[in-house]
Scaffold this active site. Structure first.
Site, PDB file in Angstrom:
ATOM      1  N   ALA A  10       1.023  -1.208   0.092  1.00 13.34           N
ATOM      2  CA  ALA A  10       0.005  -0.009   0.191  1.00 13.34           C
ATOM      3  C   ALA A  10       0.855   1.337   0.052  1.00 13.34           C
ATOM      4  O   ALA A  10       0.514   2.273  -0.483  1.00 13.34           O
ATOM      5  CB  ALA A  10      -1.004  -0.058   1.289  1.00 13.34           C
ATOM      6  N   GLU A  41       3.225   1.904  -1.753  1.00 15.10           N
ATOM      7  CA  GLU A  41       3.819   2.236  -3.049  1.00 15.10           C
ATOM      8  C   GLU A  41       2.752   2.533  -3.800  1.00 15.10           C
ATOM      9  O   GLU A  41       2.966   3.038  -5.149  1.00 15.10           O
ATOM     10  CB  GLU A  41       4.517   0.880  -3.689  1.00 15.10           C
ATOM     11  CG  GLU A  41       5.910   0.464  -3.372  1.00 15.10           C
ATOM     12  CD  GLU A  41       6.028  -0.080  -1.703  1.00 15.10           C
ATOM     13  OE1 GLU A  41       5.021  -0.798  -1.470  1.00 15.10           O
ATOM     14  OE2 GLU A  41       6.989   0.605  -1.085  1.00 15.10           O
ATOM     15  N   ALA A  73      -4.794  -3.349   1.073  1.00 15.05           N
ATOM     16  CA  ALA A  73      -5.404  -3.533   2.322  1.00 15.05           C
ATOM     17  C   ALA A  73      -4.172  -3.659   3.406  1.00 15.05           C
ATOM     18  O   ALA A  73      -2.852  -4.175   3.213  1.00 15.05           O
ATOM     19  CB  ALA A  73      -5.727  -5.339   2.409  1.00 15.05           C
ATOM     20  N   THR A 129       1.674  -5.669  11.464  1.00 15.31           N
ATOM     21  CA  THR A 129       2.857  -4.733  11.567  1.00 15.31           C
ATOM     22  C   THR A 129       2.488  -3.756  12.643  1.00 15.31           C
ATOM     23  O   THR A 129       1.612  -2.964  12.871  1.00 15.31           O
ATOM     24  CB  THR A 129       2.932  -4.128  10.088  1.00 15.31           C
ATOM     25  OG1 THR A 129       4.044  -3.088  10.179  1.00 15.31           O
ATOM     26  CG2 THR A 129       1.728  -3.327   9.751  1.00 15.31           C
ATOM     27  N   HIS A 177       3.894  -1.167  12.036  1.00 16.17           N
ATOM     28  CA  HIS A 177       4.139   0.018  11.349  1.00 16.17           C
ATOM     29  C   HIS A 177       2.618   0.543  10.661  1.00 16.17           C
ATOM     30  O   HIS A 177       2.642   1.327   9.616  1.00 16.17           O
ATOM     31  CB  HIS A 177       5.097   0.074  10.148  1.00 16.17           C
ATOM     32  CG  HIS A 177       6.479  -0.445  10.364  1.00 16.17           C
ATOM     33  ND1 HIS A 177       6.946   0.330  11.553  1.00 16.17           N
ATOM     34  CD2 HIS A 177       7.224  -1.424  10.149  1.00 16.17           C
ATOM     35  CE1 HIS A 177       8.197  -0.218  11.735  1.00 16.17           C
ATOM     36  NE2 HIS A 177       8.450  -1.292  10.798  1.00 16.17           N
TER      37      HIS A 177
HETATM   38  N1  INI Z   1       1.711  -3.213   3.098  1.00 19.48           N
HETATM   39  C1  INI Z   1       0.288  -3.504   2.934  1.00 19.48           C
HETATM   40  O1  INI Z   1      -0.222  -3.136   1.828  1.00 19.48           O
HETATM   41  N2  INI Z   1      -0.528  -3.840   3.743  1.00 19.48           N
HETATM   42  C2  INI Z   1       0.280  -4.182   5.289  1.00 19.48           C
HETATM   43  O2  INI Z   1      -0.570  -4.589   5.877  1.00 19.48           O
HETATM   44  C3  INI Z   1       1.485  -4.073   5.230  1.00 19.48           C
HETATM   45  N3  INI Z   1       2.105  -4.457   6.444  1.00 19.48           N
HETATM   46  O3  INI Z   1       1.537  -4.995   7.228  1.00 19.48           O
HETATM   47  O4  INI Z   1       3.333  -3.966   6.642  1.00 19.48           O
HETATM   48  C4  INI Z   1       2.267  -3.402   4.304  1.00 19.48           C
HETATM   49  N4  INI Z   1       3.748  -3.292   4.236  1.00 19.48           N
HETATM   50  C5  INI Z   1       4.357  -3.182   3.115  1.00 19.48           C
HETATM   51  C6  INI Z   1       4.515  -1.766   2.755  1.00 19.48           C
HETATM   52  O5  INI Z   1       3.270  -1.114   2.089  1.00 19.48           O
HETATM   53  C7  INI Z   1       5.622  -1.683   1.705  1.00 19.48           C
HETATM   54  O6  INI Z   1       5.401  -2.261   0.596  1.00 19.48           O
HETATM   55  C8  INI Z   1       7.047  -1.767   2.161  1.00 19.48           C
HETATM   56  O7  INI Z   1       7.307  -1.211   3.383  1.00 19.48           O
HETATM   57  C9  INI Z   1       8.149  -1.308   1.345  1.00 19.48           C
HETATM   58  O8  INI Z   1       8.177   0.167   1.048  1.00 19.48           O
END
Ligand code: INI
Length: 162
Positions: free
Chosen positions: A56, A58, A80, A86, A88
């Site tokens: 998400a 990106e 989602a 996470t 984060h």
């Molecule tokens: N990305 C999501 O789309 N959903 C999540 O729940 C999620 N979690 O849980 O961390 C998530 N993390 C990845 C993030 O979007 C980036 O792709 C990553 O940090 C690289 O920039």
């Protein structure tokens, strides 16, 4: 007084969909909801482009590329973010929302937000074609309504002499 309201006639529209792969079991359902809805609204298959990104976070980057191309009347972003997965959560969800909103503002193209932000997987499933609807469908309906609204309030300069 004049009142403007968009429609759900997508027959003249070119639509971009940006979908994130993280939580793909959920996001593929959001994508289906968005694509099915676009077709229901009359968008031609060849006028729908789907772009996959890792997560998400990106979504907005790719949405900006699509908006910058000038090839789309509206862009729907679907993803989602699930809190349990996470620490984060707030950053990822917050940045996704902020990035999408900034893209819409900067490019003057409707960019809609079909990102589920939920506490757990069950809540996400409910919003991906379950008991609480489909966020991908909602994002596509909003994209089509906004694109058709724009054509009413800010039509292209067709026929202008000069
Ligand atoms: N990305 C999501 O789309 N959903 C999540 O729940 C999620 N979690 O849980 O961390 C998530 N993390 C990845 C993030 O979007 C980036 O792709 C990553 O940090 C690289 O920039």
């Amino acid at each position: 007084m004049r009142t403007f309201e968009g429609s759900l006639d997508g027959s003249e529209l070119r639509i971009g969909i940006v979908v994130s792969r993280f939580n793909e079991l959920i996001t593929e359902k959001l994508l289906s909801g968005a694509v099915d809805t676009a077709r229901e609204c009359g968008v031609a298959d060849e006028a729908i482009d789907v772009v996959w990104v890792p997560g998400a976070f990106e979504l907005a980057t790719a949405a900006r590329w699509l908006a910058d191309s000038g090839n789309y009347d509206a862009i729907a972003c679907v993803g989602a973010v699930i809190r349990g997965q996470t620490p984060h959560f707030d950053f990822v969800a917050g940045e996704a929302a902020r990035g999408v909103a900034e893209t819409a503002r900067d490019y003057d193209v409707p960019v809609t937000f079909g990102v589920i932000t939920s506490d757990n997987l069950e809540q996400a499933q409910a919003r991906a074609g379950g008991t609480v609807g489909n966020k991908g469908r909602e994002a596509m309906l909003a994209a089509i309504e906004m694109a058709t609204l724009r054509a009413l309030v800010d039509p292209p300069d067709e026929g202008a002499s000069g």
